[in-house]
Write an enzyme that holds these catalytic residues in place. Structure first.
Site, PDB file in Angstrom:
ATOM      1  N   GLY A  48       0.858  -1.175   0.000  1.00 33.70           N
ATOM      2  CA  GLY A  48       0.000   0.000   0.000  1.00 33.70           C
ATOM      3  C   GLY A  48       0.892   1.222   0.000  1.00 33.70           C
ATOM      4  N   CYS A  80       6.306  -5.148   0.447  1.00 36.26           N
ATOM      5  CA  CYS A  80       6.375  -3.801  -0.133  1.00 36.26           C
ATOM      6  C   CYS A  80       6.289  -2.736   0.975  1.00 36.26           C
ATOM      7  CB  CYS A  80       5.300  -3.641  -1.202  1.00 36.26           C
ATOM      8  SG  CYS A  80       5.628  -2.257  -2.332  1.00 36.26           S
ATOM      9  N   ARG A 142       6.013  -0.036  -7.480  1.00 33.70           N
ATOM     10  CA  ARG A 142       6.550   1.120  -6.748  1.00 33.70           C
ATOM     11  C   ARG A 142       7.289   0.658  -5.495  1.00 33.70           C
ATOM     12  NH1 ARG A 142       2.260   5.457  -5.360  1.00 33.70           N
ATOM     13  NH2 ARG A 142       4.142   6.531  -4.692  1.00 33.70           N
ATOM     14  N   HIS A 182       5.279  -8.409  -4.191  1.00 32.16           N
ATOM     15  CA  HIS A 182       3.917  -8.763  -3.789  1.00 32.16           C
ATOM     16  C   HIS A 182       3.619 -10.226  -4.146  1.00 32.16           C
ATOM     17  CE1 HIS A 182       2.227  -4.658  -3.028  1.00 32.16           C
ATOM     18  NE2 HIS A 182       3.226  -4.308  -3.800  1.00 32.16           N
ATOM     19  N   GLU A 184       1.370 -12.103  -3.072  1.00 34.99           N
ATOM     20  CA  GLU A 184      -0.065 -12.400  -3.005  1.00 34.99           C
ATOM     21  C   GLU A 184      -0.764 -12.254  -4.345  1.00 34.99           C
ATOM     22  OE1 GLU A 184       0.122  -7.954  -2.450  1.00 34.99           O
ATOM     23  OE2 GLU A 184       1.338  -9.679  -1.870  1.00 34.99           O
TER      24      GLU A 184
END
Length: 203
Positions: A48, A80, A142, A182, A184
């Site tokens: 996030g 992240c 990012r 990530h 997931e």
């Protein structure tokens, strides 16, 4: 016995992490309150925006309880932005940004660039089942990277090719695990399987 693993449900891929944990034999529950945090054996901090999650942790009166449980040895996995929140030191943060800490690392926020610089690559991660023979496909959005690793933390994964070759993107320190990418979003549950095993070993 199935460990109960919380997913910090303030921002990010909460459902995706929960699904991956359930596939690995854990009971996954969302965590938004201190009472929910108190009931878990481990915690996933999703990606996030690290500054937003920091503010939300304070708004929900969760910052101190999470920090204390980490200090008391709660296993945690950060992906992240979660890596940034678990880091002791951050480069490129905004004024007043705080981290939960626990990992003896320095991370560089948005190190791989903006959204347009997101990329995918295959990685070998120490401790991840069969990753030497069957590399893990990693998605970076990012993402941060680890600029410096202190004596207490261990590097378990680096980018192996391309412009970012050699950059540290996965670390572990005792029951704490963090990745720049990530897992997931790919359907490959091996990183979550590793974390579930870390949680089981801590019980």
């Amino acid at each position: 016995m199935s460990p109960t693993i919380g997913v910090l449900a303030l921002q990010g891929d909460v459902r995706e992490h929960a699904r991956a944990l359930e596939e690995c034999g854990a009971d996954a529950v969302p965590v938004r309150r201190a009472s929910e945090l108190a009931a878990v054996d481990g915690l996933v901090i999703p990606g996030g925006e690290s500054t937003t999650i920091d503010k939300l942790l304070r708004a929900f009166d969760l910052f101190q309880p999470v920090q204390q449980r980490l200090r008391d040895g709660l296993p945690a996995y950060g992906s992240c932005a979660g890596m940034i929140l678990l880091a002791d030191r951050v480069l490129g943060g905004i004024e007043g940004q705080r981290t939960l800490g626990g990992l003896d690392i320095t991370v560089r926020r948005n190190a791989f660039g903006r959204q347009v610089d997101s990329f995918e690559t295959d990685l070998v991660i120490d401790g991840v089942e069969d990753s030497a023979a069957d590399p893990l496909h990693a998605v970076f959005i990012r993402a941060p990277w680890v600029e410096e690793v202190g004596e207490q933390a261990t590097v378990v994964g680096r980018v192996e090719s391309g412009p970012a070759a050699g950059r540290i993107v996965a670390v572990r320190q005792g029951p704490l695990l963090a990745t720049s990418f990530h897992p997931e979003v790919t359907g490959d549950t091996r990183v979550h399987r590793l974390f579930v095993q870390i949680v089981r070993d801590s019980l």
